[in-house]
Design a protein around this motif. Structure first.
Motif, PDB file in Angstrom:
ATOM      1  N   VAL A  31     -15.153 -10.344  -8.903  1.00 41.70           N
ATOM      2  CA  VAL A  31     -14.611 -10.146  -7.559  1.00 41.70           C
ATOM      3  C   VAL A  31     -13.208  -9.590  -7.739  1.00 41.70           C
ATOM      4  CG1 VAL A  31     -13.889 -11.294  -5.439  1.00 41.70           C
ATOM      5  CG2 VAL A  31     -15.945 -12.066  -6.642  1.00 41.70           C
ATOM      6  N   TYR A  32     -12.910  -8.508  -7.064  1.00 39.46           N
ATOM      7  CA  TYR A  32     -11.605  -7.879  -7.198  1.00 39.46           C
ATOM      8  C   TYR A  32     -10.735  -8.221  -5.996  1.00 39.46           C
ATOM      9  CZ  TYR A  32     -13.978  -5.207 -10.769  1.00 39.46           C
ATOM     10  OH  TYR A  32     -14.692  -4.856 -11.880  1.00 39.46           O
ATOM     11  N   HIS A  33      -9.564  -8.790  -6.265  1.00 42.34           N
ATOM     12  CA  HIS A  33      -8.584  -9.089  -5.231  1.00 42.34           C
ATOM     13  C   HIS A  33      -7.458  -8.075  -5.378  1.00 42.34           C
ATOM     14  CE1 HIS A  33     -10.421 -12.958  -4.247  1.00 42.34           C
ATOM     15  NE2 HIS A  33     -10.656 -13.048  -5.541  1.00 42.34           N
ATOM     16  N   CYS A  34      -7.277  -7.255  -4.356  1.00 42.17           N
ATOM     17  CA  CYS A  34      -6.231  -6.244  -4.440  1.00 42.17           C
ATOM     18  C   CYS A  34      -5.729  -5.909  -3.038  1.00 42.17           C
ATOM     19  CB  CYS A  34      -6.725  -4.999  -5.145  1.00 42.17           C
ATOM     20  SG  CYS A  34      -8.045  -4.170  -4.274  1.00 42.17           S
ATOM     21  N   SER A  35      -4.561  -5.344  -2.992  1.00 47.57           N
ATOM     22  CA  SER A  35      -3.995  -4.951  -1.711  1.00 47.57           C
ATOM     23  C   SER A  35      -3.983  -3.443  -1.526  1.00 47.57           C
ATOM     24  CB  SER A  35      -2.569  -5.493  -1.581  1.00 47.57           C
ATOM     25  OG  SER A  35      -1.757  -4.948  -2.602  1.00 47.57           O
ATOM     26  N   THR A  36      -4.237  -2.694  -2.590  1.00 45.39           N
ATOM     27  CA  THR A  36      -4.192  -1.234  -2.509  1.00 45.39           C
ATOM     28  C   THR A  36      -5.393  -0.648  -3.241  1.00 45.39           C
ATOM     29  OG1 THR A  36      -1.780  -1.319  -2.540  1.00 45.39           O
ATOM     30  CG2 THR A  36      -2.806   0.809  -3.022  1.00 45.39           C
TER      31      THR A  36
END
Length: 67
Positions: A31-36
């Motif tokens: 699972v990838y947590h990113c803002s951009t």
């Protein structure tokens, strides 16, 4: 990835998408947590946005439309 073609349909569904050898031994996909998130073009962004939604209520609506 393990060859799942000989498994029953329900077992195949449980194992589909798993690739622990390429995920440091982790069984479930990452699972990838990113803002951009970067896209090559505005067209690529818009194409991706058509297929995805954010938030639980939008995701369930998207899933319902796909059926």
């Amino acid at each position: 990835m393990t060859d799942i073609t000989g498994f029953k349909r329900d077992t195949q569904a449980l194992h589909a998408g798993r690739d622990p050898k390429n995920n440091f031994g982790v069984v479930n996909p990452p699972v990838y947590h990113c803002s951009t998130v970067l896209f090559d073009s505005v067209e690529a962004l818009l194409e991706t946005r058509r297929d995805r939604a954010s938030g639980a209520s939008k995701a369930s609506l998207t899933d319902a439309r796909a059926r």
